[in-house]
Design a protein around this motif. Sequence first.
Motif, short mmCIF file in Angstrom:
data_model
loop_
_atom_site.label_atom_id
_atom_site.label_comp_id
_atom_site.label_asym_id
_atom_site.label_seq_id
_atom_site.Cartn_x
_atom_site.Cartn_y
_atom_site.Cartn_z
N SER A 48 16.26 1.98 14.83
CA SER A 48 15.63 2.92 15.76
C SER A 48 14.23 3.34 15.37
CB SER A 48 16.50 4.17 15.89
OG SER A 48 16.51 4.90 14.68
N SER A 49 13.74 2.95 14.20
CA SER A 49 12.46 3.47 13.72
C SER A 49 11.29 3.03 14.60
CB SER A 49 12.22 3.01 12.28
OG SER A 49 10.99 3.52 11.81
N ARG A 50 10.48 4.03 15.05
CA ARG A 50 9.31 3.75 15.87
C ARG A 50 8.08 4.51 15.37
NH1 ARG A 50 10.48 1.34 20.82
NH2 ARG A 50 12.71 1.14 21.29
N VAL A 51 8.17 5.10 14.18
CA VAL A 51 7.07 5.91 13.66
C VAL A 51 6.85 5.57 12.19
CG1 VAL A 51 6.26 8.25 13.17
CG2 VAL A 51 7.53 7.79 15.27
N GLU A 52 5.61 5.50 11.80
CA GLU A 52 5.22 5.38 10.38
C GLU A 52 4.58 6.68 9.95
OE1 GLU A 52 1.74 3.26 7.73
OE2 GLU A 52 2.57 2.12 9.43
N LEU A 53 5.05 7.26 8.84
CA LEU A 53 4.49 8.48 8.28
C LEU A 53 4.09 8.20 6.83
CD1 LEU A 53 7.06 11.09 9.63
CD2 LEU A 53 4.81 10.55 10.58
N ASP A 54 2.82 8.40 6.50
CA ASP A 54 2.31 8.11 5.17
C ASP A 54 1.84 9.39 4.48
OD1 ASP A 54 2.63 5.54 6.11
OD2 ASP A 54 0.48 5.19 6.39
N VAL A 55 2.07 9.47 3.19
CA VAL A 55 1.47 10.50 2.36
C VAL A 55 0.79 9.80 1.20
CG1 VAL A 55 3.03 12.37 2.99
CG2 VAL A 55 3.67 10.83 1.12
N TYR A 56 -0.34 10.34 0.76
CA TYR A 56 -1.10 9.68 -0.29
C TYR A 56 -1.89 10.71 -1.08
CZ TYR A 56 -4.93 10.22 3.07
OH TYR A 56 -5.84 10.75 3.96
N GLY A 57 -2.35 10.28 -2.23
CA GLY A 57 -3.18 11.13 -3.06
C GLY A 57 -3.87 10.30 -4.11
N GLY A 58 -4.95 10.84 -4.68
CA GLY A 58 -5.65 10.08 -5.70
C GLY A 58 -6.93 10.76 -6.13
N TYR A 59 -7.79 9.96 -6.72
CA TYR A 59 -9.06 10.47 -7.25
C TYR A 59 -10.17 9.48 -6.91
CZ TYR A 59 -12.55 12.27 -10.48
OH TYR A 59 -13.71 12.80 -11.02
N ARG A 60 -11.28 10.00 -6.38
CA ARG A 60 -12.45 9.19 -6.06
C ARG A 60 -13.63 9.66 -6.89
NH1 ARG A 60 -11.18 10.80 -0.43
NH2 ARG A 60 -9.77 9.23 0.48
N GLY A 61 -14.46 8.71 -7.27
CA GLY A 61 -15.65 9.07 -8.04
C GLY A 61 -16.67 7.95 -7.99
N SER A 62 -17.81 8.18 -8.63
CA SER A 62 -18.87 7.18 -8.70
C SER A 62 -19.32 7.06 -10.15
CB SER A 62 -20.05 7.57 -7.80
OG SER A 62 -20.57 8.83 -8.19
N PHE A 63 -19.84 5.88 -10.49
CA PHE A 63 -20.27 5.66 -11.88
C PHE A 63 -21.66 5.05 -11.96
CE2 PHE A 63 -17.83 2.07 -10.35
CZ PHE A 63 -18.56 0.97 -10.73
N ALA A 64 -22.27 4.74 -10.85
CA ALA A 64 -23.64 4.23 -10.82
C ALA A 64 -24.14 4.35 -9.39
CB ALA A 64 -23.68 2.77 -11.30
N THR A 65 -25.40 4.05 -9.19
CA THR A 65 -25.98 4.14 -7.86
C THR A 65 -25.26 3.20 -6.89
OG1 THR A 65 -28.13 4.64 -8.83
CG2 THR A 65 -28.11 3.95 -6.52
N GLU A 66 -24.75 3.75 -5.80
CA GLU A 66 -24.06 3.02 -4.74
C GLU A 66 -22.81 2.30 -5.24
OE1 GLU A 66 -27.56 0.74 -3.24
OE2 GLU A 66 -27.11 1.80 -1.37
N SER A 105 -18.77 3.05 -6.52
CA SER A 105 -17.72 4.08 -6.53
C SER A 105 -16.37 3.45 -6.83
CB SER A 105 -17.68 4.82 -5.19
OG SER A 105 -17.38 3.91 -4.13
N TYR A 106 -15.39 4.32 -7.10
CA TYR A 106 -14.03 3.86 -7.37
C TYR A 106 -13.04 4.83 -6.74
CZ TYR A 106 -14.22 7.43 -11.03
OH TYR A 106 -14.37 8.61 -11.70
N ASP A 107 -11.81 4.34 -6.56
CA ASP A 107 -10.75 5.15 -5.95
C ASP A 107 -9.43 4.72 -6.58
OD1 ASP A 107 -9.07 6.64 -4.37
OD2 ASP A 107 -9.61 5.68 -2.48
N LEU A 108 -8.71 5.67 -7.14
CA LEU A 108 -7.41 5.42 -7.77
C LEU A 108 -6.38 6.33 -7.10
CD1 LEU A 108 -8.55 5.52 -11.51
CD2 LEU A 108 -8.26 3.48 -10.10
#
Length: 232
Positions: free
Chosen positions: A77-95, A97-100
Amino acid sequence: MASVKLPALAGDTPTSGWVGNAGAVSDYLFRGLSQTNRKPAVQAGIEFDHARGWHVGGWGSTVSWLSDASTSAAPTSSRVELDVYGGYRGSFATERSYDLGAYRYQYPGSYPTGFTLPNTSEIYAALAWKSLSLKYSYALTHLFGYADSEHSGYLDLTWNQPLAPGAGSSMRTSVTSKWRTSPVPRTAPGSSASRAASAGSGRRRWATTTPARAARFATMHTATTSVAPRWC
């Protein structure tokens, strides 16, 4: 795609705030596969971004790849997707970036006895430079209902570029690769779970149980290009 962006609580400076989105799309594509059997979907999400880089959010969409595989013998019967997420974003040089972070994909609904549930947990790491990004996802659970698919990996190389300076639309090109570490899944060919997996569209299109199809999933490459309007 039509979408509307909810106003953030913060300005342009890196401070904490909420951001949300809602929209209707002509086809919900995930990793190159339709989740709605090439039909429209309604989607919405909300995210909290902390000034120090931490983020947490939730997102949902209508889907049909599970209910499309439903039969009288194995109703789903499933007709819906529900997502939860979390993490950390940052940059280490000009232009650069990273995301974990981590994702949990949830598909509420009823399933037949013995069905491998599609609910999936993944961790990911991503690097970006200008309009290029490279993301690796690693499954901690069965991958979207495919038995014995724990520890599967997914690699996504994406280029996202405006069609012209100041244009209201952009082009996104992705080259992806997915693979799994285990051999043929435990589900026997011809069983109700196997038929549900092979009959459905979307994520289960490659989740069949024959040795030939399992080998195809062991290393599978796709390339997709999409053009989407950008709404300010």
